[in-house]
Design a protein around this motif. Structure first.
Motif, short mmCIF file in Angstrom:
data_model
loop_
_atom_site.label_atom_id
_atom_site.label_comp_id
_atom_site.label_asym_id
_atom_site.label_seq_id
_atom_site.Cartn_x
_atom_site.Cartn_y
_atom_site.Cartn_z
N PHE A 19 0.82 -1.20 0.00
CA PHE A 19 0.00 0.00 0.00
C PHE A 19 0.86 1.26 0.00
O PHE A 19 0.72 2.13 -0.86
CB PHE A 19 -0.94 0.00 1.22
CG PHE A 19 -1.73 1.26 1.35
CD1 PHE A 19 -2.93 1.41 0.67
CD2 PHE A 19 -1.28 2.31 2.14
CE1 PHE A 19 -3.66 2.58 0.77
CE2 PHE A 19 -2.01 3.48 2.25
CZ PHE A 19 -3.21 3.62 1.57
N PHE A 20 1.79 1.37 0.96
CA PHE A 20 2.57 2.59 1.09
C PHE A 20 3.56 2.80 -0.05
O PHE A 20 3.83 3.93 -0.43
CB PHE A 20 3.26 2.65 2.46
CG PHE A 20 2.31 2.99 3.56
CD1 PHE A 20 1.71 4.25 3.63
CD2 PHE A 20 1.98 2.04 4.51
CE1 PHE A 20 0.81 4.56 4.63
CE2 PHE A 20 1.08 2.36 5.53
CZ PHE A 20 0.49 3.62 5.58
N TRP A 23 1.25 4.25 -2.63
CA TRP A 23 0.73 5.54 -2.19
C TRP A 23 1.82 6.60 -2.29
O TRP A 23 1.56 7.72 -2.69
CB TRP A 23 0.21 5.42 -0.76
CG TRP A 23 -0.48 6.63 -0.25
CD1 TRP A 23 -1.69 7.12 -0.67
CD2 TRP A 23 -0.02 7.51 0.78
NE1 TRP A 23 -2.00 8.25 0.04
CE2 TRP A 23 -1.00 8.52 0.94
CE3 TRP A 23 1.11 7.55 1.57
CZ2 TRP A 23 -0.86 9.54 1.85
CZ3 TRP A 23 1.24 8.56 2.50
CH2 TRP A 23 0.26 9.54 2.63
N ASP A 33 5.66 1.75 -10.74
CA ASP A 33 4.47 1.20 -10.08
C ASP A 33 4.14 -0.20 -10.59
O ASP A 33 3.69 -1.05 -9.84
CB ASP A 33 3.26 2.11 -10.30
CG ASP A 33 3.39 3.45 -9.60
OD1 ASP A 33 4.25 3.58 -8.71
OD2 ASP A 33 2.62 4.36 -9.93
N GLY A 61 -3.68 1.17 -2.63
CA GLY A 61 -2.47 1.98 -2.71
C GLY A 61 -2.41 2.78 -4.00
O GLY A 61 -2.07 3.96 -4.01
N SER A 64 -5.43 5.47 -3.97
CA SER A 64 -5.28 6.51 -2.95
C SER A 64 -4.11 7.43 -3.26
O SER A 64 -4.18 8.64 -3.02
CB SER A 64 -5.16 5.91 -1.55
OG SER A 64 -3.97 5.19 -1.43
N GLY A 65 -3.04 6.89 -3.83
CA GLY A 65 -1.90 7.74 -4.22
C GLY A 65 -2.29 8.72 -5.30
O GLY A 65 -1.97 9.91 -5.23
N LEU A 68 -4.60 11.37 -3.96
CA LEU A 68 -3.84 12.40 -3.24
C LEU A 68 -3.36 13.46 -4.24
O LEU A 68 -3.44 14.66 -3.97
CB LEU A 68 -2.65 11.78 -2.50
CG LEU A 68 -1.71 12.77 -1.81
CD1 LEU A 68 -2.45 13.54 -0.71
CD2 LEU A 68 -0.51 12.03 -1.23
N HIS A 119 0.89 10.05 -12.88
CA HIS A 119 0.96 10.82 -11.63
C HIS A 119 0.66 12.30 -11.84
O HIS A 119 0.29 12.99 -10.90
CB HIS A 119 2.35 10.66 -10.99
CG HIS A 119 2.63 9.26 -10.59
ND1 HIS A 119 2.06 8.68 -9.48
CD2 HIS A 119 3.41 8.30 -11.15
CE1 HIS A 119 2.48 7.42 -9.38
NE2 HIS A 119 3.29 7.17 -10.38
#
Length: 195
Positions: A19-20, A23, A33, A61, A64-65, A68, A119
Motif C-alpha cells: 500500500f505505502f 501511495w 508502479d 495503494g 489513494s496515491g 492524493l 501521476h
C-alpha cells in the motif's frame, strides 16, 4: 532500491508495504508502479501473501496515491505543479496536457498506462476543477483494471517482472489507447442496448 530490495521490504512489512509503496509513488518512489504491483502478485504466487488481501491493498495503494494527487491539484493548484515540473521532466507535463486536450476525461484512463504521466494527470484534472465523483468514476475503474492486469502478470510471470516492467514503460501508451477504445465501444454498446 532494486527489485530484490523491494521484495525484501514487502516480505518484511507485509501488505502495508504494498500500500505505502504505491501511495508514495505520487511523490516519486524510485521503482515503477508496475513492478510494485507485480511484486504483490509474485509474492502471492509464492504463498507469502494472500492473493485477495494483497490485491485489495495494492489496488487501494494505487487509487489513494493518485487521489492524493487530485486533491493536491485541487487545493494547491499551480504551487504543486511548479514543484512537480522541477522534480520531474517538463516533457511529462507537456505529454499530460496533450492527453487531456486530445482525450478529455478519458485521459485519466489512458494515463494509467503511461509511467510518470499517470501521476501528473490527477494534479491537472484537480486543478481544472473536475468533480471528485467524475474523477473517481474514471480513475478508480481504470485503476482496478490496471492493477488487475499487472497483479495477474506478477502472479503468473513474476520471475520476469523487470522485463515486463521495461516493456510497460516503453509501450504502455499503446496498451492504454487500446483499453480506452475498448471501453468506449463497450460504453456506447451498453447505452445503445439500454435504449
Amino acid at each position: 532500491m532494486g527489485l530484490q530490495d523491494l521484495l525484501s521490504f514487502i516480505e518484511q512489512y507485509g501488505y502495508f508495504a504494498l500500500f505505502f509503496s504505491l501511495w508514495l509513488g505520487i511523490v516519486g518512489m524510485p521503482l515503477p508502479d508496475e513492478m510494485i504491483v507485480m511484486s504483490g502478485g509474485f509474492l502471492s504466487s509464492l504463498e507469502k501473501m494472500s492473493v485477495i488481501k494483497a490485491f485489495i491493498l495494492t489496488y487501494l495503494g494505487v487509487v489513494s496515491g493518485l487521489s492524493l494527487g487530485y486533491i493536491l491539484g485541487k487545493v494547491f493548484g499551480h504551487k504543486i505543479l511548479d514543484k512537480l515540473v522541477k522534480k520531474k521532466n517538463a516533457k511529462h507535463l507537456l505529454k499530460s496536457k496533450e492527453l487531456i486536450d486530445r482525450f478529455g476525461h478519458f485521459a485519466l484512463v489512458v494515463s494509467y498506462f503511461i509511467p510518470f504521466v499517470r501521476h501528473i494527470i490527477p494534479y491537472l484534472v484537480g486543478m481544472n476543477n473536475m468533480s471528485f465523483k467524475k474523477y473517481a468514476m474514471y480513475s478508480y475503474t481504470t485503476g482496478f483494471v490496471w492493477t488487475l492486469i499487472y497483479f495477474t502478470l506478477g502472479l503468473f510471470f513474476g520471475k520476469h517482472m523487470e522485463y515486463i516492467s521495461a516493456l510497460a514503460t516503453r509501450y504502455g501508451i499503446y496498451f492504454g489507447v487500446f483499453v480506452a477504445i475498448i471501453g468506449c465501444f463497450y460504453y456506447f454498446y451498453i447505452r445503445k442496448f439500454k435504449k
